[in-house]
Design an enzyme around this catalytic site. Sequence first.
Site, PDB file in Angstrom:
ATOM      1  N   SER A 190      34.461  58.642  53.294  1.00 19.86           N
ATOM      2  CA  SER A 190      34.830  59.842  53.049  1.00 19.86           C
ATOM      3  C   SER A 190      33.845  61.095  53.057  1.00 19.86           C
ATOM      4  O   SER A 190      34.114  62.266  53.332  1.00 19.86           O
ATOM      5  CB  SER A 190      35.605  60.144  51.658  1.00 19.86           C
ATOM      6  OG  SER A 190      34.771  59.830  50.688  1.00 19.86           O
ATOM      7  N   ASP A 250      35.284  68.412  44.841  1.00 15.57           N
ATOM      8  CA  ASP A 250      36.358  67.628  44.138  1.00 15.57           C
ATOM      9  C   ASP A 250      35.430  67.029  43.088  1.00 15.57           C
ATOM     10  O   ASP A 250      34.239  67.091  42.888  1.00 15.57           O
ATOM     11  CB  ASP A 250      37.337  66.863  44.574  1.00 15.57           C
ATOM     12  CG  ASP A 250      36.799  65.862  45.814  1.00 15.57           C
ATOM     13  OD1 ASP A 250      35.704  65.430  45.581  1.00 15.57           O
ATOM     14  OD2 ASP A 250      37.390  65.469  46.655  1.00 15.57           O
ATOM     15  N   HIS A 309      33.327  64.503  46.068  1.00 12.34           N
ATOM     16  CA  HIS A 309      32.466  64.992  47.353  1.00 12.34           C
ATOM     17  C   HIS A 309      31.633  66.160  47.131  1.00 12.34           C
ATOM     18  O   HIS A 309      32.209  67.066  46.671  1.00 12.34           O
ATOM     19  CB  HIS A 309      33.651  64.977  48.385  1.00 12.34           C
ATOM     20  CG  HIS A 309      34.472  63.686  48.389  1.00 12.34           C
ATOM     21  ND1 HIS A 309      35.697  63.597  47.948  1.00 12.34           N
ATOM     22  CD2 HIS A 309      34.236  62.647  49.126  1.00 12.34           C
ATOM     23  CE1 HIS A 309      36.147  62.450  48.046  1.00 12.34           C
ATOM     24  NE2 HIS A 309      35.259  61.813  48.914  1.00 12.34           N
TER      25      HIS A 309
END
Length: 341
Positions: A24, A305, A308
Amino acid sequence: MVLQNIEGVEGEPQVPCLFIFGDSLSDNGNNHLLRTSAKANYFPYGIDFPDSRPTGRFTNGLTSIDFITQFLGFDQLIPPFANTIADISRGVNYASGAAGIRNETGKHLGSDISLRLQLTNHRTTVSQISAGFNKSSEKVEQLLNKCLYYVNIGANDFLNNYFLPQYYSTSTAFTLEQYASDLVQQYSQVVQSLYDIGGRKFVLVGVGYIGSTPRALTTLKTNSSTDDINKAAFRFNANLRSQVDHFNKALPNASFIFINSTASKIDPSLGFKVLDSGCCQVGENGQCVANVRPCDNRKDFVFYDSFHPTQAANLITALSSYNASIPAYTYPMDISHLVRS
């Protein structure tokens, strides 16, 4: 997306193509159509991206590899493999949120594209490139030899595997040292395959301070627990750096560099004011709650968040990787020197 010119970057890209493998931290839309909760195709992700739209990136704007793409002189970002109509002549991004080196990593969240599956997808891309060259293997090899291969994966094998014993058995099957060694062994097998396909210039990115994310700090009750997770990153990184030495000695006509993501921490000295919480309101899974406006002072936050980094933090990471602004961060050279080697 067309990129704006930046100072010192003019003309043709420094490499003809860029292939991106990872999770991610690099995903730019490959998880859109997967049955998984690990998606970032909704607001407030992408609020600072050009056009202020979510793209599948797990941040408010650009990822670190997006910035590196710009530093390399590309005039457009590298498209995701999931975009079947994209121009692949300048490279492909295969990264997938929640993915890991091990095939089962992250599967409690749903489907993802593991590193080995990303390798399979790259073989598909190479076949498409070959078709464009009238199946001339020599021309394909000449092209791939000049391309840059960027691999940034491994964090989920700890956060979404080893340290989740309620879902995975790896913590009972391996000691932490054994597990880190096994991960790098599997990782290296994929990298060897990429070399066999034609890759010659590789950036292998280590795992960062995964015990210092807002998620880890809020869910783990003792400092020793967060320290244990960070020690896992140190062990993985030490093994990966050793593997870079091995590859540079054993594989002819190839150059490998290691990015030491634990060489330094992003801290207030770089202008950040909030280090231990994310900018957006998060749900139980640690991702941003959909359609809730995030903080306005996003440049002050390291994290967007609970997992990340923000675009601002990604820029620092990219600069450190590309031009060795932090000397201990890259080994044995930085990306700018690798692409000229």
